[in-house]
Design a protein around this motif. Structure first.
Motif, PDB file in Angstrom:
ATOM      1  N   ARG A 173       0.575  -1.561   0.394  1.00 56.41           N
ATOM      2  CA  ARG A 173      -0.057  -0.528   0.073  1.00 56.41           C
ATOM      3  C   ARG A 173       0.540   0.728  -0.171  1.00 56.41           C
ATOM      4  O   ARG A 173       0.944   2.445  -0.904  1.00 56.41           O
ATOM      5  CB  ARG A 173      -0.655   0.092   0.816  1.00 56.41           C
ATOM      6  N   GLU A 174       1.941   1.250   0.393  1.00 53.84           N
ATOM      7  CA  GLU A 174       2.648   2.661   1.172  1.00 53.84           C
ATOM      8  C   GLU A 174       3.332   2.857  -0.004  1.00 53.84           C
ATOM      9  O   GLU A 174       3.618   3.498  -0.665  1.00 53.84           O
ATOM     10  CB  GLU A 174       3.745   2.648   2.054  1.00 53.84           C
ATOM     11  N   ASN A 175       3.960   1.660  -0.544  1.00 56.77           N
ATOM     12  CA  ASN A 175       4.486   1.580  -1.769  1.00 56.77           C
ATOM     13  C   ASN A 175       4.703   2.051  -3.338  1.00 56.77           C
ATOM     14  O   ASN A 175       4.349   2.589  -4.070  1.00 56.77           O
ATOM     15  CB  ASN A 175       5.498  -0.082  -2.386  1.00 56.77           C
ATOM     16  N   ILE A 176       2.327   1.932  -2.964  1.00 57.50           N
ATOM     17  CA  ILE A 176       1.856   2.059  -4.187  1.00 57.50           C
ATOM     18  C   ILE A 176       1.685   3.680  -4.289  1.00 57.50           C
ATOM     19  O   ILE A 176       1.890   4.641  -5.440  1.00 57.50           O
ATOM     20  CB  ILE A 176       0.293   1.887  -4.480  1.00 57.50           C
ATOM     21  N   PHE A 177       2.012   4.576  -3.264  1.00 57.49           N
ATOM     22  CA  PHE A 177       2.023   5.317  -3.204  1.00 57.49           C
ATOM     23  C   PHE A 177       3.088   6.474  -3.681  1.00 57.49           C
ATOM     24  O   PHE A 177       3.486   7.462  -4.219  1.00 57.49           O
ATOM     25  CB  PHE A 177       1.694   6.383  -2.086  1.00 57.49           C
ATOM     26  N   LEU A 178       3.959   5.851  -2.732  1.00 59.42           N
ATOM     27  CA  LEU A 178       5.946   6.313  -3.029  1.00 59.42           C
ATOM     28  C   LEU A 178       5.709   6.188  -4.740  1.00 59.42           C
ATOM     29  O   LEU A 178       6.041   7.199  -5.237  1.00 59.42           O
ATOM     30  CB  LEU A 178       6.705   5.399  -2.113  1.00 59.42           C
ATOM     31  N   SER A 179       5.721   4.710  -5.117  1.00 57.83           N
ATOM     32  CA  SER A 179       6.231   4.647  -7.214  1.00 57.83           C
ATOM     33  C   SER A 179       5.502   5.898  -7.282  1.00 57.83           C
ATOM     34  O   SER A 179       5.489   6.039  -8.036  1.00 57.83           O
ATOM     35  CB  SER A 179       5.876   3.489  -6.573  1.00 57.83           C
ATOM     36  N   GLY A 180       3.650   5.979  -7.030  1.00 60.27           N
ATOM     37  CA  GLY A 180       3.089   6.889  -7.443  1.00 60.27           C
ATOM     38  C   GLY A 180       3.432   8.728  -7.591  1.00 60.27           C
ATOM     39  O   GLY A 180       4.040   9.312  -9.038  1.00 60.27           O
ATOM     40  N   ALA A 181       4.329   8.631  -6.480  1.00 57.46           N
ATOM     41  CA  ALA A 181       4.712  10.291  -6.458  1.00 57.46           C
ATOM     42  C   ALA A 181       5.762  10.145  -6.678  1.00 57.46           C
ATOM     43  O   ALA A 181       6.196  11.469  -7.631  1.00 57.46           O
ATOM     44  CB  ALA A 181       4.811  10.143  -5.224  1.00 57.46           C
ATOM     45  N   ALA A 197       2.629   2.306 -13.082  1.00 60.20           N
ATOM     46  CA  ALA A 197       2.886   2.754 -13.989  1.00 60.20           C
ATOM     47  C   ALA A 197       1.528   2.746 -14.922  1.00 60.20           C
ATOM     48  O   ALA A 197       1.193   3.894 -15.754  1.00 60.20           O
ATOM     49  CB  ALA A 197       4.174   2.586 -14.566  1.00 60.20           C
ATOM     50  N   ALA A 198       0.766   1.704 -14.834  1.00 63.01           N
ATOM     51  CA  ALA A 198      -0.300   1.941 -16.234  1.00 63.01           C
ATOM     52  C   ALA A 198      -1.077   2.568 -16.009  1.00 63.01           C
ATOM     53  O   ALA A 198      -1.463   3.070 -16.313  1.00 63.01           O
ATOM     54  CB  ALA A 198      -0.621   0.128 -16.461  1.00 63.01           C
ATOM     55  N   HIS A 199      -1.330   2.993 -14.807  1.00 65.37           N
ATOM     56  CA  HIS A 199      -2.513   3.799 -13.946  1.00 65.37           C
ATOM     57  C   HIS A 199      -2.033   5.350 -14.141  1.00 65.37           C
ATOM     58  O   HIS A 199      -2.759   6.385 -13.297  1.00 65.37           O
ATOM     59  CB  HIS A 199      -2.753   3.539 -12.936  1.00 65.37           C
ATOM     60  N   LEU A 200      -0.559   5.782 -14.472  1.00 73.18           N
ATOM     61  CA  LEU A 200      -0.224   7.118 -14.980  1.00 73.18           C
ATOM     62  C   LEU A 200      -1.619   7.613 -15.852  1.00 73.18           C
ATOM     63  O   LEU A 200      -1.510   7.238 -16.476  1.00 73.18           O
ATOM     64  CB  LEU A 200       0.806   6.592 -15.110  1.00 73.18           C
ATOM     65  N   SER A 201      -2.203   8.969 -15.734  1.00 68.38           N
ATOM     66  CA  SER A 201      -2.394   9.557 -16.362  1.00 68.38           C
ATOM     67  C   SER A 201      -1.838  10.614 -16.949  1.00 68.38           C
ATOM     68  O   SER A 201      -1.556  11.721 -16.235  1.00 68.38           O
ATOM     69  CB  SER A 201      -3.550  10.002 -15.940  1.00 68.38           C
ATOM     70  N   SER A 202      -1.283  10.547 -18.304  1.00 72.32           N
ATOM     71  CA  SER A 202      -0.348  11.316 -18.807  1.00 72.32           C
ATOM     72  C   SER A 202      -0.502  12.049 -20.192  1.00 72.32           C
ATOM     73  O   SER A 202      -1.131  10.596 -20.608  1.00 72.32           O
ATOM     74  CB  SER A 202       1.135  11.132 -18.200  1.00 72.32           C
ATOM     75  N   ASP A 203      -0.208  13.016 -20.993  1.00 72.72           N
ATOM     76  CA  ASP A 203      -0.608  12.911 -22.087  1.00 72.72           C
ATOM     77  C   ASP A 203       0.160  12.050 -23.001  1.00 72.72           C
ATOM     78  O   ASP A 203      -0.023  11.576 -24.272  1.00 72.72           O
ATOM     79  CB  ASP A 203      -0.644  14.537 -22.511  1.00 72.72           C
ATOM     80  N   ILE A 204       1.178  12.077 -22.166  1.00 74.35           N
ATOM     81  CA  ILE A 204       2.716  11.448 -23.121  1.00 74.35           C
ATOM     82  C   ILE A 204       3.326  10.344 -22.182  1.00 74.35           C
ATOM     83  O   ILE A 204       3.502  10.859 -21.374  1.00 74.35           O
ATOM     84  CB  ILE A 204       3.945  11.756 -23.463  1.00 74.35           C
ATOM     85  N   LEU A 205       2.928   9.195 -22.768  1.00 77.63           N
ATOM     86  CA  LEU A 205       4.142   7.810 -21.990  1.00 77.63           C
ATOM     87  C   LEU A 205       5.202   7.121 -22.666  1.00 77.63           C
ATOM     88  O   LEU A 205       5.152   7.150 -24.062  1.00 77.63           O
ATOM     89  CB  LEU A 205       2.682   6.616 -22.137  1.00 77.63           C
ATOM     90  N   ILE A 206       5.929   7.073 -22.420  1.00 78.99           N
ATOM     91  CA  ILE A 206       6.532   7.202 -22.073  1.00 78.99           C
ATOM     92  C   ILE A 206       7.397   5.098 -22.001  1.00 78.99           C
ATOM     93  O   ILE A 206       7.872   5.309 -20.638  1.00 78.99           O
ATOM     94  CB  ILE A 206       8.852   7.696 -22.311  1.00 78.99           C
ATOM     95  N   VAL A 207       7.791   4.303 -22.555  1.00 81.16           N
ATOM     96  CA  VAL A 207       7.396   2.666 -22.157  1.00 81.16           C
ATOM     97  C   VAL A 207       8.866   2.392 -22.835  1.00 81.16           C
ATOM     98  O   VAL A 207       9.365   2.129 -23.736  1.00 81.16           O
ATOM     99  CB  VAL A 207       6.806   2.400 -22.359  1.00 81.16           C
ATOM    100  N   LYS A 243      -4.064  12.455  -4.555  1.00 81.32           N
ATOM    101  CA  LYS A 243      -5.263  12.530  -4.653  1.00 81.32           C
ATOM    102  C   LYS A 243      -5.146  12.001  -5.801  1.00 81.32           C
ATOM    103  O   LYS A 243      -6.287  10.853  -5.742  1.00 81.32           O
ATOM    104  CB  LYS A 243      -5.390  13.729  -4.823  1.00 81.32           C
ATOM    105  N   GLU A 244      -4.614  11.221  -6.469  1.00 79.79           N
ATOM    106  CA  GLU A 244      -5.011  10.552  -8.269  1.00 79.79           C
ATOM    107  C   GLU A 244      -4.475   9.683  -7.780  1.00 79.79           C
ATOM    108  O   GLU A 244      -4.975   8.642  -8.060  1.00 79.79           O
ATOM    109  CB  GLU A 244      -4.236  11.267  -9.091  1.00 79.79           C
ATOM    110  N   ILE A 245      -4.036   9.120  -6.726  1.00 76.16           N
ATOM    111  CA  ILE A 245      -3.167   7.776  -6.079  1.00 76.16           C
ATOM    112  C   ILE A 245      -4.439   6.726  -5.719  1.00 76.16           C
ATOM    113  O   ILE A 245      -4.792   6.216  -6.048  1.00 76.16           O
ATOM    114  CB  ILE A 245      -1.975   7.629  -5.787  1.00 76.16           C
ATOM    115  N   SER A 246      -4.980   7.799  -4.508  1.00 73.57           N
ATOM    116  CA  SER A 246      -5.774   7.202  -3.678  1.00 73.57           C
ATOM    117  C   SER A 246      -7.412   6.953  -5.060  1.00 73.57           C
ATOM    118  O   SER A 246      -7.919   6.028  -5.367  1.00 73.57           O
ATOM    119  CB  SER A 246      -6.831   8.546  -3.277  1.00 73.57           C
TER     120      SER A 246
END
Lengths: 413, 282
Positions: A115-123, A169-179, A130-133
């Motif tokens: 749980r904590e890592n989801i927030f950390l990695s997301g940040a 990572a797959a749930h990042l909302s961005s306009d441009i995704l670099i994979v 808020k987005e991660i929640s």
């Protein structure tokens, strides 16, 4: 007007190899001292161009594949696009929020819970709390780790943490995704899931830059593809066209390795079959390993020798020529070229990729010089010639055809 | 072509010369999470947990009382030795803890920095901020002992007005620690050797700084040398606030502040310059 979302102009990146910029204080003081004393010590510094004047643009919603051999500059390009490092020259304009995914599980801390890592990695990847929640439940479901969400991730299996990493990572909302090749993780099921997710992202109209070695995923996902070779953009077109060009380059590179001149011996190692050099000899027919070279006059007399290795560096065998070669055998001071042929009989090699390393041995067995992987070839077979009806890989570094004698005895009961 | 909103331009050595505050604000969630991570991860799988933050300063002060107070008999300007050392360690520990944790921030986070972009000053800020947690605990302990001392002693007296200085000291030490950490980690990125020197330098700093001895013990002729150390003034001031030990070193304190104010922007620029291409040399 629909202006491009990513615009890359004249992008170059140089790396300095050696010389000043050395990481030890002592080295630098030494270098400065040498400079002060005016010693004309040659700088061992050389410049390596990881990227050289690359230009391209990507429009909104487009999925661009980037392919190229190892060291062609793909990773450097992605690193500059994700602002991890700076270019040496050129300019990039990015419109919109960029998320880059160069690694799975970026920012994970082993002691913290899932749980904590989801927030950390997301940040770390640039999401707000808020987005991660909001996406938390989706992430957990996607990663299939509901039960373990509160255990520290050091207790996770490697598959679980990789799944969790990709899910964030797959749930990042961005306009441009670099994979960068992250699809090559997890088991088959999860890979399929990832591809599905990528397709979903694709239909959501986001722009994606996608680096991969996997031609299937490139063809499936990308609208367009660019090919990098030695830091330059050499081709841009449909995925199929670009993949074809890529295969050409890889094949040519093979040929180059075989004929590469090596030092003052001008060593060339080739495989010949039916009186022509070839890269895919038939294992049923005899073939010849040909070493052509000159002997530098500083050398003792030497025996040419080679080792045949599999692609996993296992030595299949080595063979040494019984003939001593030396520079001094011609008195008219003309340079002497040697051609040393070693015949490998048909029915000895297995159908696999082999590498030849060439050596020159002095009469007392010391290695005077060596060239690793001087030539690479892929031995092939005609499967219909197999004595039994078995189509799988044949085990062993060699597959010699050996004489067998099978006899029958009748014993009275 | 002008820059559109929401547009990022990447150019060699582009952007501001130092950190973009607006960008830092966008990453404040990351900052908070890293502070939390630093604290939680530190005490995971330890039996005593955050109790360590209490034990450490108390044990140190006891050892100092025995060694420097009873054995070496170094005077403490009439203040009770135990409180003298405890108050001396307050800000010293904040400074030393911060610098030793953040003085290597570029190297320590190298694997992260090669994979993802975020303002690279954030881990340093997080590390420093998370040092405030043990500091508060330590301050609590000190307050406990201090109140007990005020109640028990006849001569003890609380100079309430002097407490105004405390936030100033906190800000000063924090700024100093940040400036020095940034400079040190930027230097370490360039010269790896410094990595080995960090722990040693901090240990040395404890003796150079008047933590376990009062400045009055240094002869007048050499006192300026003590004041050259920017940490000397805040630590002496702290002892003056609580224990009335010595006098308020106003001039050294002001010069220490001036030093901190000059150092911070310089160190941020230096760190910024190094971090831009740091990953190329990892």
């Amino acid at each position: 007007m629909d202006s491009p979302v990513i615009q890359v102009k004249g992008l170059s990146k140089e790396y300095r190899i050696g010389g000043i910029g050395a990481s030890s204080l002592r080295d630098e003081i030494n270098a400065r001292w040498q400079q002060m004393r005016g010693s004309s010590q040659e700088k061992s510094q050389s410049i390596f161009n990881a990227l050289n004047d690359v230009n391209f643009s990507v429009s909104k919603g487009e999925i661009l594949g980037i392919i190229g051999r190892n060291g062609a500059g793909k990773s450097t390009l992605l690193k500059i696009l994700s602002r991890i490092t700076e270019p040496t020259a050129g300019e990039i304009r990015l419109r919109g929020r960029v998320a880059s995914l160069l690694e799975v599980g970026t920012g994970f801390h082993p002691e913290l819970s899932g749980r904590e890592n989801i927030f950390l990695s997301g940040a770390v990847l640039g999401m707000s709390r808020k987005e991660i929640s909001e996406k938390f439940d989706d992430i957990v479901r996607f990663a299939e780790i509901e039960k373990f969400i509160d255990s520290p991730i050091k207790r996770y299996s490697s598959g679980m943490s990789v799944r969790l990493g990709f899910a964030v990572a797959a749930h990042l909302s961005s306009d441009i995704l670099i994979v960068d090749e992250v699809l090559a993780v997890g088991d088959v099921n999860f890979q399929e899931k990832c591809m599905e997710k990528m397709n979903q992202i694709r239909s959501s109209g986001r722009t994606i830059l996608f680096v991969s070695h996997n031609p299937i995923s490139i063809e499936l996902l990308c609208h367009r593809c660019i090919l990098l070779e030695q830091g330059q953009l050499v081709f841009s077109g449909t995925p199929r066209e670009t993949l074809d060009r890529y295969e050409d380059i890889c094949r040519n590179r093979h040929a180059q390795v075989g004929t590469e001149d090596h030092g003052d011996t001008s060593l060339k190692v080739e495989v010949w079959q039916n009186n022509t050099p070839c890269f895919q000899p038939d294992i049923a027919q005899p073939m010849t390993i040909r070493m052509s070279f000159q002997i530098p006059n500083t050398w003792p007399k030497v025996f040419p020798n080679f080792q045949l290795r599999t692609s996993t560096q296992q030595i299949a065998f080595s063979s040494v020529s019984p003939h001593l070669c030396s520079e001094h055998c011609d008195e008219k001071k003309r340079s002497v070229h040697y051609t040393a042929d070693c015949e490998i009989p048909g029915g000895l090699l297995n159908a696999e990729k082999y590498k030849i390393s060439a050596y020159f041995l002095s009469p007392n067995g010391l290695t005077v010089d060596s060239w690793d992987n001087a030539c690479t070839f892929t031995a092939t077979e005609n499967p219909s010639l197999r004595p039994i009806n078995f189509n799988g890989d044949w085990v062993g570094v060699l597959r010699p055809t050996l004489p067998w004698k099978v006899s029958q005895h009748e014993v009275e009961r | 072509m002008s820059s559109l909103p929401n547009e990022t331009i990447i150019r060699p050595s582009s952007g501001p010369k130092t950190f973009d505050l607006r960008e830092l604000m966008q990453y404040r969630d990351l900052l908070l999470l890293l502070i939390r991570r630093d604290f939680v991860a530190r005490y995971k799988q330890t039996i005593l947990g955050p109790l360590w933050a209490i034990l450490q300063p108390v044990m140190t002060a006891i050892v100092f009382t025995v060694v420097f107070g009873k054995v070496a008999k170094i005077p403490t300007d009439e203040a009770p030795p135990f409180l003298f050392y405890l108050s001396g360690m307050l800000f010293w520990q904040l400074f030393a803890g911060s610098v030793s944790a953040a003085g290597n921030s570029l190297q320590a986070n190298a694997t992260l920095f090669t994979k993802v972009y975020f303002p690279r000053i954030i881990p340093s800020l997080a590390t420093l901020a998370s040092q405030l947690i043990p500091f508060s605990i330590q301050f609590g302990i000190f307050t406990g002992f201090y109140i007990w001392y005020l109640l028990m002693s006849d001569v003890a007296q609380l100079h309430a007005l002097r407490l105004i200085w405390l936030p100033v000291l906190l800000l000063l030490v924090f700024t100093l620690a940040l400036g020095i950490s940034l400079t040190y980690s930027a230097l370490t990125a360039k010269y790896r050797d410094l990595n080995h020197a960090l722990g040693f330098l901090i240990q040395l700093g404890l003796y150079v700084t008047p933590v376990i001895y009062p400045v009055s013990q240094v002869s007048e002729n050499w006192r300026w040398l003590v004041w050259l150390n920017p940490m000397a003034a805040p630590i002496t001031t702290c002892k003056w606030i609580f224990l009335d030990a010595g006098a308020l070193p106003l001039i050294p304190l002001l010069s220490s502040m001036a030093f901190a104010i000059i150092l911070l922007p310089l160190s941020m620029r230096f760190f910024h310059r190094i971090q831009r291409t740091f990953v190329d040399t990892v």
